[in-house]
Design a protein around this motif. Sequence first.
Motif, PDB file in Angstrom:
ATOM      1  N   LEU A  57       0.850  -1.176   0.000  1.00  0.00           N
ATOM      2  CA  LEU A  57       0.000   0.000   0.000  1.00  0.00           C
ATOM      3  C   LEU A  57       0.888   1.228   0.000  1.00  0.00           C
ATOM      4  O   LEU A  57       1.757   1.361   0.858  1.00  0.00           O
ATOM      5  N   GLU A  58       0.713   2.116  -0.969  1.00  0.00           N
ATOM      6  CA  GLU A  58       1.435   3.375  -0.994  1.00  0.00           C
ATOM      7  C   GLU A  58       0.521   4.482  -0.501  1.00  0.00           C
ATOM      8  O   GLU A  58      -0.558   4.692  -1.048  1.00  0.00           O
ATOM      9  N   LEU A  59       0.946   5.173   0.553  1.00  0.00           N
ATOM     10  CA  LEU A  59       0.207   6.334   1.055  1.00  0.00           C
ATOM     11  C   LEU A  59       0.943   7.583   0.580  1.00  0.00           C
ATOM     12  O   LEU A  59       1.828   8.095   1.259  1.00  0.00           O
ATOM     13  N   CYS A  60       0.608   8.049  -0.614  1.00  0.00           N
ATOM     14  CA  CYS A  60       1.264   9.211  -1.213  1.00  0.00           C
ATOM     15  C   CYS A  60       0.536  10.465  -0.751  1.00  0.00           C
ATOM     16  O   CYS A  60      -0.221  11.092  -1.504  1.00  0.00           O
ATOM     17  N   ILE A  61       0.766  10.811   0.495  1.00  0.00           N
ATOM     18  CA  ILE A  61       0.105  11.953   1.122  1.00  0.00           C
ATOM     19  C   ILE A  61       1.143  12.761   1.888  1.00  0.00           C
ATOM     20  O   ILE A  61       2.231  12.272   2.177  1.00  0.00           O
TER      21      ILE A  61
ATOM     22  N   LEU B 238       2.725   9.713   8.336  1.00  0.00           N
ATOM     23  CA  LEU B 238       2.948   9.103   9.651  1.00  0.00           C
ATOM     24  C   LEU B 238       1.698   9.178  10.529  1.00  0.00           C
ATOM     25  O   LEU B 238       1.534   8.373  11.443  1.00  0.00           O
ATOM     26  N   LYS B 239       0.805  10.097  10.233  1.00  0.00           N
ATOM     27  CA  LYS B 239      -0.442  10.219  10.992  1.00  0.00           C
ATOM     28  C   LYS B 239      -1.371   9.022  10.765  1.00  0.00           C
ATOM     29  O   LYS B 239      -2.294   8.809  11.526  1.00  0.00           O
ATOM     30  N   TYR B 240      -1.124   8.254   9.711  1.00  0.00           N
ATOM     31  CA  TYR B 240      -2.032   7.171   9.334  1.00  0.00           C
ATOM     32  C   TYR B 240      -1.531   5.783   9.701  1.00  0.00           C
ATOM     33  O   TYR B 240      -2.197   4.795   9.441  1.00  0.00           O
ATOM     34  N   ILE B 241      -0.365   5.688  10.318  1.00  0.00           N
ATOM     35  CA  ILE B 241       0.198   4.368  10.631  1.00  0.00           C
ATOM     36  C   ILE B 241      -0.786   3.520  11.436  1.00  0.00           C
ATOM     37  O   ILE B 241      -1.023   2.373  11.111  1.00  0.00           O
ATOM     38  N   GLY B 242      -1.377   4.042  12.468  1.00  0.00           N
ATOM     39  CA  GLY B 242      -2.302   3.275  13.298  1.00  0.00           C
ATOM     40  C   GLY B 242      -3.656   3.024  12.668  1.00  0.00           C
ATOM     41  O   GLY B 242      -4.468   2.299  13.228  1.00  0.00           O
ATOM     42  N   ARG B 243      -3.894   3.584  11.492  1.00  0.00           N
ATOM     43  CA  ARG B 243      -5.198   3.436  10.846  1.00  0.00           C
ATOM     44  C   ARG B 243      -5.185   2.403   9.718  1.00  0.00           C
ATOM     45  O   ARG B 243      -6.211   2.127   9.124  1.00  0.00           O
ATOM     46  N   VAL B 244      -4.020   1.829   9.433  1.00  0.00           N
ATOM     47  CA  VAL B 244      -3.908   0.814   8.385  1.00  0.00           C
ATOM     48  C   VAL B 244      -3.941  -0.551   9.055  1.00  0.00           C
ATOM     49  O   VAL B 244      -3.080  -0.879   9.852  1.00  0.00           O
ATOM     50  N   ASP B 245      -4.955  -1.344   8.718  1.00  0.00           N
ATOM     51  CA  ASP B 245      -5.147  -2.636   9.377  1.00  0.00           C
ATOM     52  C   ASP B 245      -4.684  -3.825   8.549  1.00  0.00           C
ATOM     53  O   ASP B 245      -4.268  -4.836   9.100  1.00  0.00           O
ATOM     54  N   ASN B 246      -4.786  -3.764   7.242  1.00  0.00           N
ATOM     55  CA  ASN B 246      -4.540  -4.941   6.419  1.00  0.00           C
ATOM     56  C   ASN B 246      -3.661  -4.618   5.222  1.00  0.00           C
ATOM     57  O   ASN B 246      -4.142  -4.365   4.128  1.00  0.00           O
ATOM     58  N   ALA B 247      -2.365  -4.646   5.444  1.00  0.00           N
ATOM     59  CA  ALA B 247      -1.409  -4.434   4.359  1.00  0.00           C
ATOM     60  C   ALA B 247      -0.125  -5.175   4.707  1.00  0.00           C
ATOM     61  O   ALA B 247       0.321  -5.135   5.845  1.00  0.00           O
ATOM     62  N   GLY B 248       0.452  -5.834   3.740  1.00  0.00           N
ATOM     63  CA  GLY B 248       1.708  -6.522   3.972  1.00  0.00           C
ATOM     64  C   GLY B 248       2.848  -5.545   4.165  1.00  0.00           C
ATOM     65  O   GLY B 248       3.712  -5.738   5.003  1.00  0.00           O
ATOM     66  N   SER B 249       2.862  -4.482   3.361  1.00  0.00           N
ATOM     67  CA  SER B 249       3.841  -3.406   3.478  1.00  0.00           C
ATOM     68  C   SER B 249       3.121  -2.093   3.232  1.00  0.00           C
ATOM     69  O   SER B 249       2.249  -2.016   2.378  1.00  0.00           O
TER      70      SER B 249
END
Length: 101
Positions: A1-5, A9-20
């Motif tokens: 999953l690429e978070l191009c935002i 770092l504000k979203y680390i705890g909001r990602v539940d299902n990703a290998g990377s």
Amino acid sequence: LELCISEPLKYIGRVDNAGSVFLGNFSPEPLGDYYAGPNHVLPTSGTARFFSPLGVDSFVKKSSFIYYTPAELRNAKDDIIKLANSEGLTAHANSIKVRFE
């Protein structure tokens, strides 16, 4: 999953299902494939040659998080591009190149 935002770092705890999870505009997926450490191996026939036997760790859900600054990716870009091109994965190479054009 690429978070191009802008503030990934504000979203680390909001990602539940990703290998990377690749954080920000300067942490593209090929960075993890070739350089940053985490790697992906897609299981195919004959995987016993390089996979360990099933164990407790096989049942632990894990994610890796990758974050590079523009300067860090600039230092690594030539190596990543070379590895991607050697595998014939020109789109992977281009995803690094376009960030510095």
